[in-house]
Every structure is written in C-alpha cells, then in structure tokens.
Scaffold this active site. Sequence first.
Site, PDB file in Angstrom:
ATOM      1  N   GLU A 190       0.811  -1.230   0.000  1.00  0.00           N
ATOM      2  CA  GLU A 190       0.000   0.000   0.000  1.00  0.00           C
ATOM      3  C   GLU A 190       0.838   1.271   0.000  1.00  0.00           C
ATOM      4  OE1 GLU A 190      -2.838  -0.629   3.191  1.00  0.00           O
ATOM      5  OE2 GLU A 190      -3.514  -2.505   2.310  1.00  0.00           O
ATOM      6  N   ASN A 214       2.270  -4.834  -3.328  1.00  0.00           N
ATOM      7  CA  ASN A 214       0.873  -5.228  -3.124  1.00  0.00           C
ATOM      8  C   ASN A 214       0.035  -3.984  -2.821  1.00  0.00           C
ATOM      9  OD1 ASN A 214      -1.038  -7.454  -2.624  1.00  0.00           O
ATOM     10  ND2 ASN A 214      -0.952  -6.859  -0.452  1.00  0.00           N
ATOM     11  N   HIS A 243     -10.097  -6.211  -2.719  1.00  0.00           N
ATOM     12  CA  HIS A 243     -11.178  -6.029  -1.740  1.00  0.00           C
ATOM     13  C   HIS A 243     -12.324  -5.345  -2.470  1.00  0.00           C
ATOM     14  CE1 HIS A 243      -8.822  -7.469   1.577  1.00  0.00           C
ATOM     15  NE2 HIS A 243      -7.827  -6.670   1.229  1.00  0.00           N
ATOM     16  N   GLU A 269      -5.772 -10.865  -1.872  1.00  0.00           N
ATOM     17  CA  GLU A 269      -6.635 -10.673  -0.685  1.00  0.00           C
ATOM     18  C   GLU A 269      -8.105 -10.555  -1.062  1.00  0.00           C
ATOM     19  OE1 GLU A 269      -5.289  -7.344   1.730  1.00  0.00           O
ATOM     20  OE2 GLU A 269      -3.179  -7.845   1.448  1.00  0.00           O
ATOM     21  N   ASP A 283     -11.913 -10.358  -1.288  1.00  0.00           N
ATOM     22  CA  ASP A 283     -13.215 -10.567  -0.674  1.00  0.00           C
ATOM     23  C   ASP A 283     -14.186  -9.651  -1.405  1.00  0.00           C
ATOM     24  OD1 ASP A 283     -12.473  -8.127   0.672  1.00  0.00           O
ATOM     25  OD2 ASP A 283     -12.017  -9.212   2.524  1.00  0.00           O
TER      26      ASP A 283
HETATM   27  O1  G3I Z   1      -4.889  -8.679  18.605  1.00  0.00           O
HETATM   28  C1  G3I Z   1      -5.605  -7.540  19.096  1.00  0.00           C
HETATM   29  C2  G3I Z   1      -6.343  -7.862  20.350  1.00  0.00           C
HETATM   30  O2  G3I Z   1      -5.391  -8.179  21.352  1.00  0.00           O
HETATM   31  C3  G3I Z   1      -7.193  -6.661  20.745  1.00  0.00           C
HETATM   32  O3  G3I Z   1      -7.941  -6.978  21.874  1.00  0.00           O
HETATM   33  C4  G3I Z   1      -8.119  -6.275  19.618  1.00  0.00           C
HETATM   34  C5  G3I Z   1      -8.937  -5.036  19.943  1.00  0.00           C
HETATM   35  O4  G3I Z   1      -9.190  -4.250  18.810  1.00  0.00           O
HETATM   36  O5  G3I Z   1      -7.347  -5.997  18.495  1.00  0.00           O
HETATM   37  C6  G3I Z   1      -6.590  -7.110  18.045  1.00  0.00           C
HETATM   38  O6  G3I Z   1      -5.859  -6.714  16.930  1.00  0.00           O
HETATM   39  C7  G3I Z   1      -6.603  -6.566  15.743  1.00  0.00           C
HETATM   40  C8  G3I Z   1      -5.932  -7.418  14.673  1.00  0.00           C
HETATM   41  O7  G3I Z   1      -6.570  -7.224  13.436  1.00  0.00           O
HETATM   42  C9  G3I Z   1      -5.973  -8.906  14.994  1.00  0.00           C
HETATM   43  O8  G3I Z   1      -7.296  -9.327  15.070  1.00  0.00           O
HETATM   44  C10 G3I Z   1      -6.586  -5.116  15.321  1.00  0.00           C
HETATM   45  O9  G3I Z   1      -7.323  -4.342  16.249  1.00  0.00           O
HETATM   46  C11 G3I Z   1      -7.170  -4.965  13.944  1.00  0.00           C
HETATM   47  O10 G3I Z   1      -6.988  -3.614  13.517  1.00  0.00           O
HETATM   48  C12 G3I Z   1      -6.469  -5.888  12.985  1.00  0.00           C
HETATM   49  O11 G3I Z   1      -7.105  -5.758  11.739  1.00  0.00           O
HETATM   50  C13 G3I Z   1      -6.399  -6.278  10.634  1.00  0.00           C
HETATM   51  C14 G3I Z   1      -6.104  -5.159   9.648  1.00  0.00           C
HETATM   52  O12 G3I Z   1      -5.474  -5.691   8.497  1.00  0.00           O
HETATM   53  C15 G3I Z   1      -5.197  -4.105  10.276  1.00  0.00           C
HETATM   54  O13 G3I Z   1      -4.889  -3.108   9.366  1.00  0.00           O
HETATM   55  C16 G3I Z   1      -7.274  -7.318   9.964  1.00  0.00           C
HETATM   56  O14 G3I Z   1      -7.429  -8.447  10.827  1.00  0.00           O
HETATM   57  C17 G3I Z   1      -6.666  -7.766   8.646  1.00  0.00           C
HETATM   58  O15 G3I Z   1      -7.594  -8.548   7.929  1.00  0.00           O
HETATM   59  C18 G3I Z   1      -6.326  -6.543   7.788  1.00  0.00           C
HETATM   60  O16 G3I Z   1      -5.707  -6.999   6.615  1.00  0.00           O
HETATM   61  C19 G3I Z   1      -5.359  -5.991   5.664  1.00  0.00           C
HETATM   62  C20 G3I Z   1      -4.087  -6.461   4.984  1.00  0.00           C
HETATM   63  O17 G3I Z   1      -3.093  -6.711   5.938  1.00  0.00           O
HETATM   64  C21 G3I Z   1      -3.604  -5.420   3.955  1.00  0.00           C
HETATM   65  N1  G3I Z   1      -4.647  -5.094   3.014  1.00  0.00           N
HETATM   66  C22 G3I Z   1      -5.934  -4.715   3.589  1.00  0.00           C
HETATM   67  C23 G3I Z   1      -6.422  -5.787   4.569  1.00  0.00           C
HETATM   68  C24 G3I Z   1      -7.796  -5.437   5.132  1.00  0.00           C
HETATM   69  O18 G3I Z   1      -7.745  -4.256   5.893  1.00  0.00           O
END
Ligand code: G3I
Length: 317
Positions: A130, A171, A207, A235, A237
């Site tokens: 990104e 990516n 996405h 990725e 969806d």
């Molecule tokens: O692990 C913590 C947990 O301890 C905490 O209690 C909780 C509270 O919010 O957060 C948890 O972390 C989260 C993490 O995912 C694991 O579940 C984060 O808040 C959350 O922001 C994070 O989101 C991820 C996101 O990237 C972050 O930018 C998504 O799962 C993941 O699917 C998403 O993936 C991205 C790709 O890496 C790049 N392209 C876009 C894609 C979708 O946004």
Amino acid sequence: SAPLRAHAEARGKFVGAALATSPLANETAYRSIAASEFNQVTAENAMKWDATEPSRNQFNFTGADQIMAFAEQNDQQVHGHTLVWHSQTPSWVQNLGATEMREAMQNHISRVAGRYAGNPVLTSWDVVNEVFDDNGNLRTSFWYQKLGESYIADAFRYARAADPDATLCINDYNVEGVNAKSTAMYNLVKSLRAQNVPVDCVGLQSHLAIQYGFPNIRENMQRFADLGVEVRVTEIDVRMQTPRDAAKDATQATYYSDVVKACVAVSRCSGVTVWGFTDKYSWVPDTFPGQGAALIYDENYGKKPAYTAVHDALAGD
Ligand code: G3I
C-alpha cells in the site's frame, strides 16, 4: 466434488486463504477447511511488523511459525505478508530518525525474511504494501516522509539479500482494474525493474464490493504480465450491504468467478488468495459497518454460491 486446491493444482495455480492464528489453533472446522481446500496460505496478521518485532530488535515468531507449521503439515505454500507497511507498524519504528529508520527496516527484513529463507514452503513476500494513495501518488507515510521514495527500492534489495529465492511482490488495493492508481503502480514497477530493483510480482488485493461495479481486471493483469512480472490476487473478498440475500449472493458469485477466470486466462497470474474464507472471521464488518458476508463460506462453515463460483472457474466447468 474435488476441493478447490485439486483444480488449482491441475492448472499449476494456487488457491489460497488468509488464516488467523486463534481459530487455527482452536477450531476443528476452521482447520479442516483451511487444510483441505487450499494449497496456499497467507498470515492475516501474524507476519506483520507489530507481531514479529513489537520492540526494537526483539523478535517474536510464535504466530508466524504456527502458520508455517500448518502449511508444512498440509503441503501448502506460504505467501509472507508483509515486510514494510505504514499500518500495524509499532510507534518505536515511526519515531526513529532517517538513518536509524533505514537500519531498522534492513534489520527487520533481514531477520523476518531471513528466518524462512531456504524453506521451500515460504515462496513469496509482500515486500512493500500500500505505498500509493488513492490518486496514484506515493502515500506520504512515515516511511516516505523520513526516507523518501528510495525506501521502496531499498526494501526490495534488502529482501532479495535476505531470501534470494523468494518471489518479491508489491501489493495494493484499488489496483484491480485499469485506473489512475494501477497505472501509477505500473509505472513504478516498470521504472524499478529498469533500475534492476528486484520486483518480481504485483499483488492485486481485490477487496471488492458488489455495489461498486466489477473492475476490468483481466486487461489490467495482462499489462503487468506484459512487463514480465508475475501477478496474483492476494486478498480477495467481495462485500455487500448486510443482510445477505439470494440476489446479492448471486452477484457476489459472479465477481469471484470473473476474478478467478481472469487469473486462469493470464498465464503469468500465479493464483488467487481469499482474505479469510468464512464470514465468521472477516475484517469487513469492523471497517465498514453495515457491510460484510464477503467470503466464500458462511459463518457456520457452509459453502456459499461464491464457493461454487470459485470451484467452477478453477475446474473450467
Ligand atoms: O490482537 C488484538 C487484540 O489483542 C485486541 O484486543 C483487539 C482489539 O481491537 O485488536 C486485536 O488486533 C486486531 C488485529 O486485526 C488482529 O485481530 C486489530 O485491532 C485490527 O486492527 C487488525 O485488523 C487487521 C487489519 O489488516 C489491520 O490493518 C485485519 O485483521 C486484517 O484482515 C487486515 O488486513 C489488511 C491487509 O493486511 C492489507 N490489506 C488490507 C487488509 C484489510 O484491511
């Protein structure tokens, strides 16, 4: 009928899923579908900077190794995601001065990509993720502000040094069709390769949303392929306004089908990875309230029309 991976393998392509470490450890249904249907996996979060190097030079590979072990057990390849990104990067990195930030980037790439170098399961990396904004300008992230544009070329050179055999990808999202952002990506990849920067691959995150129309992805894939780079859908969806209904499911299925068919048609397209696989676990509802149901299995692990669409596009039915 045969699982997705059997049809992908017959075509020499991968069909993958992003996996989350918690259900992978705790849910039999999740683990069983992840193993049987896919021949490629990506860590949804476990290989990102905040997971692997939360404090300076203190590495934690617990989640990354869990994904690797699962893939080894199930004869799957792993796509590493991601070495350099502006998101999910700890504040200690963001607060460094330029010289130390560049050193931290090199050290991070060398330790993380280096850990799996020589492991035949780890075949590729998202080196930078990104780097563009939606107008196709380089994003003014902390990387760009401190290091300038050269951070991108440096990241690829460090990654090649750390893992000479991995396919190295750039990516991004909203680069699926031919548009200003994907054209900026095209021009950057062309320019980097002209300077012998080791960019092997372009990842189209994909996405998508049924309310925004379908991108001309095949034409766009082909122009990257014609540059001599591999392309992949990293990725995918396809979200909708929830709740689902049969009409929305059918539209969603055509999006999945058309993306997979584009990859099948373009020989330099190596495969398609779904960002998750079950609606039980998806980033979409957290980020886009009122939207979701974006994946190919429902929240009870039932196959949706989108699953059949991916299956039939891979099988050639
Ligand atoms: O692990 C913590 C947990 O301890 C905490 O209690 C909780 C509270 O919010 O957060 C948890 O972390 C989260 C993490 O995912 C694991 O579940 C984060 O808040 C959350 O922001 C994070 O989101 C991820 C996101 O990237 C972050 O930018 C998504 O799962 C993941 O699917 C998403 O993936 C991205 C790709 O890496 C790049 N392209 C876009 C894609 C979708 O946004």
